[in-house]
Design an enzyme around this catalytic site. Structure first.
Site, PDB file in Angstrom:
ATOM      1  CG  ASP A 192      52.898  40.154  32.014  1.00 28.73           C
ATOM      2  OD1 ASP A 192      53.935  40.435  31.450  1.00 28.73           O
ATOM      3  OD2 ASP A 192      51.982  39.819  31.421  1.00 28.73           O
TER       4      ASP A 192
ATOM      5  CG  PHE B  87      42.570  36.946  34.969  1.00 28.96           C
ATOM      6  CD1 PHE B  87      42.574  36.835  33.110  1.00 28.96           C
ATOM      7  CD2 PHE B  87      43.035  35.977  35.766  1.00 28.96           C
ATOM      8  CE1 PHE B  87      43.331  35.869  33.156  1.00 28.96           C
ATOM      9  CE2 PHE B  87      43.793  34.986  35.052  1.00 28.96           C
ATOM     10  CZ  PHE B  87      43.853  34.768  33.919  1.00 28.96           C
TER      11      PHE B  87
ATOM     12  CG  HIS C 156      45.312  32.165  29.390  1.00 25.94           C
ATOM     13  ND1 HIS C 156      44.660  33.260  28.893  1.00 25.94           N
ATOM     14  CD2 HIS C 156      45.906  32.634  30.398  1.00 25.94           C
ATOM     15  CE1 HIS C 156      45.044  34.295  29.625  1.00 25.94           C
ATOM     16  NE2 HIS C 156      45.677  34.083  30.514  1.00 25.94           N
TER      17      HIS C 156
END
Length: 223
Positions: free
Chosen positions: A67, A80, A189
């Site tokens: 999000d 990002f 991640h």
């Protein structure tokens, strides 16, 4: 309803079935209410920025976020990415470190990833809005269903796309993707908590090798 959605035409056509669904009307009502009562990111005109910067037929790479950034001045509708002149959030800084190591380029000076989007990198968040300071606050309101439809539209309508799936949340989207014609690159991640599973993934060079092998122009990742 469709005519009121400010979204690029090829996406509007591909996702028109979503705009008429009951869930989407409820989602829009929720989002409008939130923007009128609270501080919400990104600014309203940037909700569909990823779609508007990268038409469906131009998508060559998908980078999926969860999000938007929750701090002031960061979110502008591209996963990002941050606007010009904004300090790099930790995840973006780690992405740039990997980029520099992978391709032997200098660390970018700007965190604005719009030049990637303009080349066909679809910078999609699974959830397209968020309350200031509250991660996940707009989750499970309907955005995920809408962005899942967008991922499936890329898979169904395009050929030889690279999907960069970073972290377990992004990897959950694999069933939406036709793995017979697209390349999935998965890693941890890039957040500080899991960057050790991201560093060294070399996804940027691998993506370009795949694109070139399929007769497509590589992405100029240097910013």
């Amino acid at each position: 309803m469709t005519k009121n959605i400010q979204i690029e035409e090829s996406w509007k056509q591909a996702l028109t079935g979503e705009f008429t669904q009951e869930y989407f009307q409820k989602l829009i009502d929720f989002v409008k209410s939130e923007y009128s009562e609270k501080v919400i990111y990104p600014p309203g005109p940037f909700i569909f920025n990823a779609f508007n910067q990268t038409p469906l037929h131009e998508v060559k790479v998908v980078i999926l976020g969860q999000d938007p950034y929750i701090n002031p001045g960061q979110a502008h509708g591209l996963s990002f990415s941050v606007p010009e002149g904004t300090p790099f959030p930790p995840s973006l800084n780690n992405i740039f470190k990997e980029l520099a190591l992978d391709l032997g380029v200098k660390m970018p000076q700007s965190g604005n990833l719009t030049p990637w989007a303009k080349q066909g990198v679809f910078l999609l968040n699974a959830v397209l809005s968020v309350r200031a300071g509250e991660s996940g606050s707009h989750a499970k309101q309907g955005w995920e269903r809408f962005t899942d439809a967008a991922i499936k539209a890329v898979s169904d309508n395009n050929e030889h796309v690279v999907f960069m799936l970073w972290g377990n949340y992004a990897k959950m989207k694999i069933p939406l993707i036709d793995t017979q014609k697209h390349l999935i690159l998965s890693a941890g991640h890039p957040s500080p908590l899991s960057v050790r599973f991201f560093s060294g993934c070399r996804h940027f060079s691998k993506a370009n090798e795949w694109l070139v092998s399929k007769g497509k122009a590589p992405i100029n990742w240097a910013l």
